[in-house]
Design a protein around this motif. Sequence first.
Motif, PDB file in Angstrom:
ATOM      1  N   MET A  58       0.837  -1.215   0.000  1.00 29.94           N
ATOM      2  CA  MET A  58       0.000   0.000   0.000  1.00 29.94           C
ATOM      3  C   MET A  58       0.864   1.255   0.000  1.00 29.94           C
ATOM      4  N   GLU A  59       0.475   2.245  -0.799  1.00 31.23           N
ATOM      5  CA  GLU A  59       1.249   3.494  -0.835  1.00 31.23           C
ATOM      6  C   GLU A  59       0.788   4.409   0.293  1.00 31.23           C
ATOM      7  N   LYS A  60       1.639   4.593   1.293  1.00 25.68           N
ATOM      8  CA  LYS A  60       1.255   5.333   2.504  1.00 25.68           C
ATOM      9  C   LYS A  60       1.132   6.845   2.276  1.00 25.68           C
ATOM     10  N   LEU A  61       1.772   7.351   1.190  1.00 24.93           N
ATOM     11  CA  LEU A  61       1.735   8.807   0.958  1.00 24.93           C
ATOM     12  C   LEU A  61       1.115   9.132  -0.401  1.00 24.93           C
ATOM     13  N   LYS A  62       0.179   8.290  -0.847  1.00 28.44           N
ATOM     14  CA  LYS A  62      -0.395   8.485  -2.186  1.00 28.44           C
ATOM     15  C   LYS A  62      -0.970   9.893  -2.336  1.00 28.44           C
ATOM     16  N   ASN A  63      -0.462  10.626  -3.333  1.00 29.20           N
ATOM     17  CA  ASN A  63      -0.896  11.995  -3.659  1.00 29.20           C
ATOM     18  C   ASN A  63      -0.656  13.013  -2.543  1.00 29.20           C
ATOM     19  N   LYS A  64       0.123  12.684  -1.550  1.00 28.80           N
ATOM     20  CA  LYS A  64       0.469  13.667  -0.515  1.00 28.80           C
ATOM     21  C   LYS A  64       1.641  14.512  -1.018  1.00 28.80           C
ATOM     22  N   VAL A  65       1.563  15.811  -0.757  1.00 28.08           N
ATOM     23  CA  VAL A  65       2.652  16.719  -1.137  1.00 28.08           C
ATOM     24  C   VAL A  65       3.618  16.828   0.040  1.00 28.08           C
ATOM     25  N   ILE A  66       4.847  16.414  -0.208  1.00 26.39           N
ATOM     26  CA  ILE A  66       5.840  16.346   0.864  1.00 26.39           C
ATOM     27  C   ILE A  66       7.033  17.242   0.535  1.00 26.39           C
ATOM     28  N   VAL A  67       7.367  18.146   1.446  1.00 27.82           N
ATOM     29  CA  VAL A  67       8.558  19.001   1.305  1.00 27.82           C
ATOM     30  C   VAL A  67       9.695  18.372   2.116  1.00 27.82           C
ATOM     31  N   ILE A  68      10.846  18.241   1.500  1.00 28.09           N
ATOM     32  CA  ILE A  68      12.021  17.680   2.191  1.00 28.09           C
ATOM     33  C   ILE A  68      13.199  18.629   2.023  1.00 28.09           C
ATOM     34  N   THR A  69      13.780  19.082   3.130  1.00 28.41           N
ATOM     35  CA  THR A  69      14.987  19.916   3.039  1.00 28.41           C
ATOM     36  C   THR A  69      16.228  19.051   3.246  1.00 28.41           C
ATOM     37  N   GLY A  70      17.336  19.502   2.656  1.00 33.24           N
ATOM     38  CA  GLY A  70      18.553  18.689   2.711  1.00 33.24           C
ATOM     39  C   GLY A  70      18.331  17.388   1.962  1.00 33.24           C
ATOM     40  N   ALA A  71      17.626  17.503   0.816  1.00 33.71           N
ATOM     41  CA  ALA A  71      17.140  16.305   0.111  1.00 33.71           C
ATOM     42  C   ALA A  71      18.164  15.695  -0.827  1.00 33.71           C
ATOM     43  N   ALA A  72      19.305  16.366  -1.023  1.00 33.14           N
ATOM     44  CA  ALA A  72      20.241  15.917  -2.058  1.00 33.14           C
ATOM     45  C   ALA A  72      21.017  14.672  -1.679  1.00 33.14           C
ATOM     46  N   MET A  73      21.177  14.430  -0.373  1.00 32.51           N
ATOM     47  CA  MET A  73      21.945  13.226   0.022  1.00 32.51           C
ATOM     48  C   MET A  73      21.536  12.774   1.422  1.00 32.51           C
ATOM     49  N   GLY A  74      22.190  11.723   1.889  1.00 32.76           N
ATOM     50  CA  GLY A  74      22.001  11.275   3.268  1.00 32.76           C
ATOM     51  C   GLY A  74      20.557  10.954   3.618  1.00 32.76           C
ATOM     52  N   LEU A  75      20.160  11.371   4.816  1.00 30.95           N
ATOM     53  CA  LEU A  75      18.823  11.026   5.329  1.00 30.95           C
ATOM     54  C   LEU A  75      17.712  11.692   4.515  1.00 30.95           C
ATOM     55  N   GLY A  76      18.000  12.873   3.953  1.00 30.06           N
ATOM     56  CA  GLY A  76      16.996  13.556   3.122  1.00 30.06           C
ATOM     57  C   GLY A  76      16.704  12.765   1.865  1.00 30.06           C
ATOM     58  N   LEU A  77      17.756  12.336   1.177  1.00 30.16           N
ATOM     59  CA  LEU A  77      17.572  11.569  -0.060  1.00 30.16           C
ATOM     60  C   LEU A  77      16.927  10.210   0.236  1.00 30.16           C
ATOM     61  N   ALA A  78      17.376   9.555   1.304  1.00 27.22           N
ATOM     62  CA  ALA A  78      16.806   8.239   1.641  1.00 27.22           C
ATOM     63  C   ALA A  78      15.305   8.365   1.906  1.00 27.22           C
ATOM     64  N   SER A  79      14.912   9.443   2.582  1.00 27.58           N
ATOM     65  CA  SER A  79      13.489   9.635   2.883  1.00 27.58           C
ATOM     66  C   SER A  79      12.717  10.027   1.632  1.00 27.58           C
ATOM     67  N   ALA A  80      13.367  10.796   0.745  1.00 27.36           N
ATOM     68  CA  ALA A  80      12.711  11.161  -0.522  1.00 27.36           C
ATOM     69  C   ALA A  80      12.444   9.901  -1.352  1.00 27.36           C
ATOM     70  N   LEU A  81      13.416   8.984  -1.376  1.00 31.26           N
ATOM     71  CA  LEU A  81      13.232   7.732  -2.124  1.00 31.26           C
ATOM     72  C   LEU A  81      12.082   6.910  -1.537  1.00 31.26           C
ATOM     73  N   GLU A  82      12.039   6.828  -0.213  1.00 31.05           N
ATOM     74  CA  GLU A  82      10.989   6.044   0.452  1.00 31.05           C
ATOM     75  C   GLU A  82       9.617   6.708   0.229  1.00 31.05           C
TER      76      GLU A  82
END
Length: 263
Positions: free
Chosen positions: A1-25
């Motif tokens: 199941m997609e837990k964030l289907k159509n949710k708009v999510i802002v992520i800072t520090g998204a280019a690497m590390g924990l930001g990128l990992a969370s963006a991928l998830e």
Amino acid sequence: MEKLKNKVIVITGAAMGLGLASALEAAKNGALLSLVDFNAESLEAAKKEIESKYPGTQILTAVADVSDEEAVKKYVEETVNTFGRIDGFYNNAGIEGRQAPLVDYDLDVFKKVVDINLMGVYYGLKYIIPVMQKQEYGRIVNVASVGGIRGVMNQTPYVATKHAVSGITKTTALEYGRFGILSNAIAPGAILTPMVAEAFKQVNPSDPQAAEDEYAKANPTKRLGRPEEVGKLVVFLLSEDCSYVNGQVIAIDGGQSNAYGNV
Ligand SMILES: NC(=O)c1ccc[n+]([C@@H]2O[C@H](COP(=O)([O-])OP(=O)(O)OC[C@H]3O[C@@H](n4cnc5c(N)ncnc54)[C@H](O)[C@@H]3O)[C@@H](O)[C@H]2O)c1
């Protein structure tokens, strides 16, 4: 199941590390992404990586320094103009600074850590909470650290700002819970990202791997954490499944922060 289907999510520090990992998830879970980082090149590479792994993901990128209030205001406006709303905010960008005892700590670095880790977190909340208030819905995940619940040798400004993030999280939870906005923080232990790899280089410049092995020994799980493990917790806290957790600082550290003495 997609837990964030159509949710708009802002992520800072998204280019690497924990930001990128969370963006991928988040992309894996159907989110529409607004990714913010001050490193333009790495941000573009992150966008490409997400698009190749999860084709069709809608991604807006903003090159912005979170410690610059005007730049924060602008990325929030751009996100709302593009997607019409903001459902979740992963307030993650942060730096560690240098390793030195309080008296010897370089003042300019100290102030920079405060600007990014404290003021940057605050500016993001200042401009995103009003958007969430209008919607009467929002999920906020601030990034503290085990250094936001414990002292850490040689890291005074980092620990001070991460304790501040824990405090802001508890207060925001009280002030905005009535608007359907839930605010929590995560407190990662050592998760093997570029920031932590750099810290091991500072601790033991001639043998960073030895510093990493030594650190892992003190952890009940005998290993460092992986960025994707943090990503899964973040996605839960950004989702509607997180419906009654508010104002908490949640450690994700293999149990290390509970220890007294050797494990
Ligand atoms: N990795 C860990 O073990 C760990 C542990 C505890 C807390 N944290 C916290 O997690 C967050 C992310 O850490 P990480 O390990 O992924 O770090 P990282 O250095 O690997 O990545 C940080 C990202 O944030 C960006 N960034 C830094 N300052 C910025 C600014 N002023 N404006 C915009 N972007 C900026 C960087 O360009 C980079 O892409 C930080 O707040 C950090 O303090 C990490």
